[in-house]
Design a protein around this motif. Sequence first.
Motif, PDB file in Angstrom:
ATOM      1  N   ALA A 143       0.462  -1.480  -0.179  1.00  0.00           N
ATOM      2  CA  ALA A 143      -0.341   0.183   0.039  1.00  0.00           C
ATOM      3  C   ALA A 143       0.648   1.321   0.005  1.00  0.00           C
ATOM      4  CB  ALA A 143      -0.720  -0.124   1.196  1.00  0.00           C
ATOM      5  N   LYS A 147       1.048   4.382  -3.293  1.00  0.00           N
ATOM      6  CA  LYS A 147       0.881   5.434  -2.945  1.00  0.00           C
ATOM      7  C   LYS A 147       1.373   6.157  -3.437  1.00  0.00           C
ATOM      8  CE  LYS A 147      -2.872   3.759   1.104  1.00  0.00           C
ATOM      9  NZ  LYS A 147      -2.730   4.386   1.873  1.00  0.00           N
ATOM     10  N   HIS A 368     -13.385   2.242  -6.603  1.00  0.00           N
ATOM     11  CA  HIS A 368     -13.272   2.159  -6.525  1.00  0.00           C
ATOM     12  C   HIS A 368     -11.278   2.059  -6.530  1.00  0.00           C
ATOM     13  CE1 HIS A 368     -15.934   1.078  -3.383  1.00  0.00           C
ATOM     14  NE2 HIS A 368     -16.483   0.113  -4.234  1.00  0.00           N
ATOM     15  N   ASN A 370      -8.631   2.565  -4.813  1.00  0.00           N
ATOM     16  CA  ASN A 370      -7.775   1.641  -4.060  1.00  0.00           C
ATOM     17  C   ASN A 370      -7.635  -0.191  -4.001  1.00  0.00           C
ATOM     18  OD1 ASN A 370     -10.292   2.053  -2.844  1.00  0.00           O
ATOM     19  ND2 ASN A 370      -9.716   2.082  -0.525  1.00  0.00           N
ATOM     20  N   ARG A 399      -2.042  -2.576 -10.261  1.00  0.00           N
ATOM     21  CA  ARG A 399      -3.484  -2.565  -9.472  1.00  0.00           C
ATOM     22  C   ARG A 399      -3.905  -4.607 -10.363  1.00  0.00           C
ATOM     23  NH1 ARG A 399      -7.662   1.160 -10.668  1.00  0.00           N
ATOM     24  NH2 ARG A 399      -8.952   0.230  -8.716  1.00  0.00           N
ATOM     25  N   LEU A 417      -3.118  -4.918   3.155  1.00  0.00           N
ATOM     26  CA  LEU A 417      -3.455  -3.510   2.089  1.00  0.00           C
ATOM     27  C   LEU A 417      -4.993  -2.967   2.820  1.00  0.00           C
ATOM     28  CD1 LEU A 417      -3.493  -5.311  -1.314  1.00  0.00           C
ATOM     29  CD2 LEU A 417      -2.351  -3.133  -0.762  1.00  0.00           C
ATOM     30  N   SER A 418      -5.872  -3.384   3.615  1.00  0.00           N
ATOM     31  CA  SER A 418      -7.301  -3.987   4.652  1.00  0.00           C
ATOM     32  C   SER A 418      -6.311  -2.379   5.734  1.00  0.00           C
ATOM     33  CB  SER A 418      -7.793  -4.078   5.050  1.00  0.00           C
ATOM     34  OG  SER A 418      -8.516  -3.583   5.815  1.00  0.00           O
ATOM     35  N   MET A 422      -6.245   0.200   2.104  1.00  0.00           N
ATOM     36  CA  MET A 422      -6.732  -0.105   0.403  1.00  0.00           C
ATOM     37  C   MET A 422      -7.836  -1.240   0.470  1.00  0.00           C
ATOM     38  SD  MET A 422      -3.420   0.573  -1.246  1.00  0.00           S
ATOM     39  CE  MET A 422      -4.061   0.502  -2.979  1.00  0.00           C
ATOM     40  N   LYS A 423      -8.525  -1.375  -0.539  1.00  0.00           N
ATOM     41  CA  LYS A 423      -9.577  -2.522  -0.780  1.00  0.00           C
ATOM     42  C   LYS A 423      -8.684  -4.123  -1.089  1.00  0.00           C
ATOM     43  CE  LYS A 423     -14.233  -0.730  -0.570  1.00  0.00           C
ATOM     44  NZ  LYS A 423     -14.769  -0.551   0.345  1.00  0.00           N
TER      45      LYS A 423
END
Length: 668
Positions: A143, A147, A368, A370, A399, A417-418, A422-423
């Motif tokens: 993540a 980012k 989404h 993310n 992704r 990630l969560s 993020m998802k």
Amino acid sequence: MLSKKVKMHQLEYKDFQISNDKMLGLYKAMLKPRMIEEKMLILLRQGKISKWFSGIGQEAISVGVTTALNDDEYILPMHRNLGVFTTRDIPLYRLFAQWQGKASGFTNGRDRSFHFGTQEYKIVGMISHLGPQLGVADGIALAHKLKEEKKLTSVFTGEGGTSEGDFHEALNIASVWDLPVLFCIENNGYGLSTPTNEQYRCKDLADRGAGYGMESHIIDGNNILEVYSKVSEIVEGMRENPRPVLVEFKTFRMRGHEEASGTKYVPQELMDEWQEKDPISNFEDYLSETGVLAKDLQQEIRESITREIDENLEKAFSESAIDSDETKELDNVFQYFNYQEVKPSGKTENVRYIDAISQSLRSSMEKHENLVLMGQDIADYGGVFKITEGFIDQFGKERIRNTPICESAIVGTAMGLSINGMKAMVEMQFSDFVSSGFNPIVNYLAKVNYRWDQNADVVIRMPCGGGVGAGPFHSQTNEAWFTKVPGLKVVYPAFPFDAKGLLNTAFNDPNPVLFFEHKALYRSIRQDVPVDYYTLEFGKASRLREGKDVSIITYGAGVHWALETLDEMDFHKADLIDLRSLQPLDMDSICESVTKTGKVIILTEDSLFGSLASEIAAIISENCFESLDAPVMRVGSLETPIPFAENLEKQYLPRKRFREKLQYLIEY
């Protein structure tokens, strides 16, 4: 100042560019967890805490690593890393309350010791299975990388934990994806009572780094200046040049695995040798000899820490025992999800089940930003079922990520990630393969929100089911493995319309969702499906046929077998319920139908013993008994693994038996 080259006992302090103030800070940071531990051992003997895992003798590692990291960089410690928590300045009364199972702790009494995390202090606590947290570190670091943040993640394990498959999987992923993860091995000599020579045969665990093409280092884990200086240098480079680094800290466990186990299995001469290498007494002597730590200052520091411990203990002890609140406990299993209905538009197109899944994935990726999709062969190849074909052209390889064959660590990566906002979606190439990732699903994803209020924003897609001649390892329908685990949502649509709407909802839901997709339906079932984005609510069954004589409860391919059987029998008096969502389960629709008809048959593709059909039968018996006019009937597959040959598979599947039992029930 430049520290002088002074050898005290067994530790050598070399020339490091560390100021007196920084050295005093490191000393205080090590002394605090040591003094807390000494107090906890007294309280343990008094029965005021239930268990203790001692990190005495290993403080330099926790303190040195934590001090080298920035406060906004995540650390995933183990149960001997009290110094991580205290160096991040967590209020001591909250730690003490955590260990006593009180509300001021971090888990509302639901977990103990260091099995907790806190976003406020960027700490992600361990679970007892050890290995999964390594994959979680990969996800947090991924993540950061996506980012474009110049941050790293540090994760701890012991030399015993390196024997787990998760260790290999996590290091391999981090290496292949160039993830900024600092893998810290605290090699303290023993995994409970098992010495290192019974754990591995390489000379040094750092040697394993070469196998992953990974930079590795060996650091004296008892020398605070070496730990802090070398780790500081390493992590500074990792921020600028994202990559994983493996560090083996040589140290020793001076007390038992936990206090009850003792250390009788450790030779006394080994204990004496490492006692001479104590990180605090050595550093204390060094600071005294170099004039940094005067006697009165040393006394002042100890008195200050003692007061802090006593004051916070009093605060924690004075707190009442945690209240038992059944509603609160149940409500905290999942993170609250405010379902927002998006109604379908009028424009439709006739598509296959597989197309509906692909459409949902594409629209959810657009909605989404993310969201990251992960799975074997899902990028350029488009997945074995071609569901993500062409996705990398629109969303890119960052992704849409091909993964190594490592289901466990990839589920852990999704969890990471969560944690980092993020998802994630993980595609199990076949639902059968989820057994290799079972542990992090049922022990991490399912429990994490209940334990410390951290959701797992993860969807796991599960291509499943028989009828395609794929044999024992590619044909299971294993939803019952997960429907009994609190904390997981399980969805199993039978039609393209439902599949698209429910999968859209799964990506909006902040909780872990296992989304079952029957392979035999992928290209055999078509339906008019809205072109635009829409959602369907979980826990709402669909009534496909209306009748008053008998209720049929089913889901997945069973829905289509039931429809075909009813047409073949020319029977029009059945109430046919397609569950669609298995967890949450629409018990109201089930009971409403059974109360109306008085007869019910439950059809599942799963074998019956321990199946969801058995659970539904029990629910009906408990809640609708007085409305029943016949025994509750269940129909499922044979109690064998699913075979390959066509005739054997037909015999295994319950379709023929369903017709026979339905006829019996009608005539009952």
